[in-house]
Scaffold this motif. Structure first.
Motif, mmCIF file in Angstrom:
data_model
loop_
_atom_site.group_PDB
_atom_site.id
_atom_site.type_symbol
_atom_site.label_atom_id
_atom_site.label_comp_id
_atom_site.label_asym_id
_atom_site.label_seq_id
_atom_site.Cartn_x
_atom_site.Cartn_y
_atom_site.Cartn_z
ATOM 1 N N THR A 119 32.649 19.390 47.385
ATOM 2 C CA THR A 119 31.342 19.768 47.908
ATOM 3 C C THR A 119 30.460 20.194 46.752
ATOM 4 O O THR A 119 30.915 20.444 45.661
ATOM 5 C CB THR A 119 31.455 20.942 48.897
ATOM 6 O OG1 THR A 119 32.032 22.057 48.201
ATOM 7 C CG2 THR A 119 32.301 20.596 50.093
ATOM 8 N N GLY A 120 29.174 20.316 47.004
ATOM 9 C CA GLY A 120 28.261 20.812 45.987
ATOM 10 C C GLY A 120 27.314 19.721 45.523
ATOM 11 O O GLY A 120 27.477 18.547 45.789
ATOM 12 N N ASP A 121 26.267 20.127 44.794
ATOM 13 C CA ASP A 121 25.317 19.162 44.269
ATOM 14 C C ASP A 121 24.685 19.714 43.004
ATOM 15 O O ASP A 121 24.624 20.898 42.783
ATOM 16 C CB ASP A 121 24.244 18.831 45.306
ATOM 17 C CG ASP A 121 23.519 20.070 45.798
ATOM 18 O OD1 ASP A 121 23.929 21.189 45.448
ATOM 19 O OD2 ASP A 121 22.535 19.906 46.522
ATOM 20 N N GLY A 122 24.186 18.798 42.150
ATOM 21 C CA GLY A 122 23.465 19.182 40.939
ATOM 22 C C GLY A 122 24.343 19.735 39.859
ATOM 23 O O GLY A 122 25.518 19.975 40.061
ATOM 24 N N GLY A 123 23.802 19.894 38.670
ATOM 25 C CA GLY A 123 24.513 20.530 37.572
ATOM 26 C C GLY A 123 25.092 19.566 36.574
ATOM 27 O O GLY A 123 25.313 18.381 36.877
ATOM 28 N N ALA A 132 31.727 20.320 42.702
ATOM 29 C CA ALA A 132 31.808 21.772 42.913
ATOM 30 C C ALA A 132 32.725 22.044 44.091
ATOM 31 O O ALA A 132 32.592 21.433 45.151
ATOM 32 C CB ALA A 132 30.432 22.355 43.169
ATOM 33 N N GLU A 133 33.686 22.930 43.908
ATOM 34 C CA GLU A 133 34.666 23.265 44.939
ATOM 35 C C GLU A 133 34.341 24.591 45.604
ATOM 36 O O GLU A 133 34.968 24.967 46.559
ATOM 37 C CB GLU A 133 36.060 23.373 44.308
ATOM 38 C CG GLU A 133 36.597 22.060 43.802
ATOM 39 C CD GLU A 133 37.002 21.140 44.918
ATOM 40 O OE1 GLU A 133 37.540 21.624 45.923
ATOM 41 O OE2 GLU A 133 36.765 19.941 44.790
ATOM 42 N N GLY A 134 33.451 25.348 45.045
ATOM 43 C CA GLY A 134 33.159 26.682 45.549
ATOM 44 C C GLY A 134 33.315 27.675 44.426
ATOM 45 O O GLY A 134 32.944 27.409 43.296
ATOM 46 N N GLY A 135 33.891 28.801 44.709
ATOM 47 C CA GLY A 135 34.073 29.839 43.705
ATOM 48 C C GLY A 135 34.172 31.180 44.395
ATOM 49 O O GLY A 135 34.395 31.270 45.600
ATOM 50 N N TRP A 136 33.972 32.207 43.633
ATOM 51 C CA TRP A 136 34.009 33.547 44.203
ATOM 52 C C TRP A 136 33.050 34.430 43.431
ATOM 53 O O TRP A 136 32.649 34.127 42.326
ATOM 54 C CB TRP A 136 35.416 34.125 44.227
ATOM 55 C CG TRP A 136 36.017 34.347 42.878
ATOM 56 C CD1 TRP A 136 36.720 33.451 42.139
ATOM 57 C CD2 TRP A 136 35.963 35.539 42.109
ATOM 58 N NE1 TRP A 136 37.111 34.011 40.962
ATOM 59 C CE2 TRP A 136 36.663 35.286 40.912
ATOM 60 C CE3 TRP A 136 35.404 36.791 42.313
ATOM 61 C CZ2 TRP A 136 36.799 36.244 39.923
ATOM 62 C CZ3 TRP A 136 35.551 37.744 41.323
ATOM 63 C CH2 TRP A 136 36.244 37.463 40.160
ATOM 64 N N GLY A 137 32.671 35.511 44.059
ATOM 65 C CA GLY A 137 31.725 36.423 43.442
ATOM 66 C C GLY A 137 31.853 37.812 44.022
ATOM 67 O O GLY A 137 32.828 38.138 44.687
ATOM 68 N N VAL A 144 32.274 33.091 39.414
ATOM 69 C CA VAL A 144 33.107 31.973 38.990
ATOM 70 C C VAL A 144 32.826 30.794 39.908
ATOM 71 O O VAL A 144 32.852 30.937 41.127
ATOM 72 C CB VAL A 144 34.610 32.348 39.067
ATOM 73 C CG1 VAL A 144 35.466 31.134 38.742
ATOM 74 C CG2 VAL A 144 34.934 33.492 38.138
ATOM 75 N N ARG A 145 32.512 29.642 39.329
ATOM 76 C CA ARG A 145 32.358 28.410 40.104
ATOM 77 C C ARG A 145 33.530 27.515 39.769
ATOM 78 O O ARG A 145 33.923 27.399 38.615
ATOM 79 C CB ARG A 145 31.056 27.708 39.765
ATOM 80 C CG ARG A 145 29.854 28.451 40.336
ATOM 81 C CD ARG A 145 28.590 27.643 40.269
ATOM 82 N NE ARG A 145 28.693 26.477 41.131
ATOM 83 C CZ ARG A 145 27.916 25.412 40.982
ATOM 84 N NH1 ARG A 145 27.021 25.356 40.049
ATOM 85 N NH2 ARG A 145 28.055 24.379 41.784
ATOM 86 N N GLU A 146 34.062 26.866 40.765
ATOM 87 C CA GLU A 146 35.223 26.003 40.584
ATOM 88 C C GLU A 146 34.778 24.541 40.740
ATOM 89 O O GLU A 146 34.006 24.219 41.635
ATOM 90 C CB GLU A 146 36.296 26.338 41.612
ATOM 91 C CG GLU A 146 36.817 27.752 41.467
ATOM 92 C CD GLU A 146 37.728 28.162 42.602
ATOM 93 O OE1 GLU A 146 37.916 27.378 43.544
ATOM 94 O OE2 GLU A 146 38.251 29.289 42.530
ATOM 95 N N PHE A 147 35.282 23.696 39.848
ATOM 96 C CA PHE A 147 34.963 22.275 39.873
ATOM 97 C C PHE A 147 36.252 21.472 39.820
ATOM 98 O O PHE A 147 37.259 21.939 39.304
ATOM 99 C CB PHE A 147 34.086 21.888 38.657
ATOM 100 C CG PHE A 147 32.729 22.506 38.686
ATOM 101 C CD1 PHE A 147 31.674 21.843 39.268
ATOM 102 C CD2 PHE A 147 32.505 23.748 38.131
ATOM 103 C CE1 PHE A 147 30.405 22.413 39.304
ATOM 104 C CE2 PHE A 147 31.256 24.332 38.152
ATOM 105 C CZ PHE A 147 30.206 23.660 38.736
ATOM 106 N N SER A 148 36.191 20.236 40.324
ATOM 107 C CA SER A 148 37.358 19.363 40.253
ATOM 108 C C SER A 148 36.882 17.936 39.992
ATOM 109 O O SER A 148 35.719 17.600 40.217
ATOM 110 C CB SER A 148 38.183 19.423 41.525
ATOM 111 O OG SER A 148 37.459 18.816 42.595
ATOM 112 N N LYS A 149 37.814 17.119 39.523
ATOM 113 C CA LYS A 149 37.531 15.714 39.281
ATOM 114 C C LYS A 149 38.800 14.921 39.569
ATOM 115 O O LYS A 149 39.869 15.280 39.116
ATOM 116 C CB LYS A 149 37.101 15.513 37.823
ATOM 117 C CG LYS A 149 36.751 14.094 37.473
ATOM 118 C CD LYS A 149 36.277 13.999 36.034
ATOM 119 C CE LYS A 149 35.872 12.595 35.682
ATOM 120 N NZ LYS A 149 35.385 12.521 34.291
#
Length: 151
Positions: A119-123, A132-137, A144-149
């Protein structure tokens, strides 16, 4: 491998202490900002004022009744953040932890991957194929933003 070349590989057991120190150094000032932000929100100020008022009747010192709740809140926040940021994902598989290594063999970064939905867009990372996978705050701020490929 050229000295300017950067590669990523799984972390070795003997690098665990170094990787943890890198993680702690990376968030060192952030924990103070998060603690300050959390302690200056109106609900927190109201709770600290109520705790101070209650302690004023128990303790004989106004200053101690004022400082004790604040000190306890700061310690609790910092311990909680250090516990969260001071740990590594379990080894093995795509979860890592992985380390970025210079051509000379020096560890210069840490990377942890986790499978999940995309999920996610831009960057910048998304333009390179990462999702973008999400993250926590904390307190509504993303830390922290989590990304995957897909490899």
């Amino acid at each position: 491998m050229a000295p300017s070349h950067l590669s990523v590989r799984e972390m070795r057991e003997d690098e665990k202490a170094l990787v943890l120190e890198m993680l702690k150094a990376g968030v060192k000032d952030t924990e103070n900002r998060v603690a300050l932000h959390a302690l200056t929100r109106p609900p927190t100020l109201l709770l600290l004022a109520a705790a101070s008022s209650g302690l004023r009747f128990v303790l004989a010192s106004f200053a101690l009744a004022l400082l004790l709740p604040v000190l306890l809140a700061v310690v609790a926040l910092k311990l909680g953040l250090r516990a969260r940021w001071g740990s590594l994902p379990p080894p093995g598989g795509l979860g890592g932890p992985w380390v970025a290594v210079r051509g000379s063999g020096d560890v210069c970064g840490v990377l942890a991957l986790a499978p999940g939905s995309h999920t996610g867009d831009g960057g910048m990372l998304e333009s390179c194929g990462y999702q973008a996978e999400g993250g926590w705050g904390c307190m509504g701020y993303t830390l922290v933003r989590e990304f995957s490929k897909d490899l």
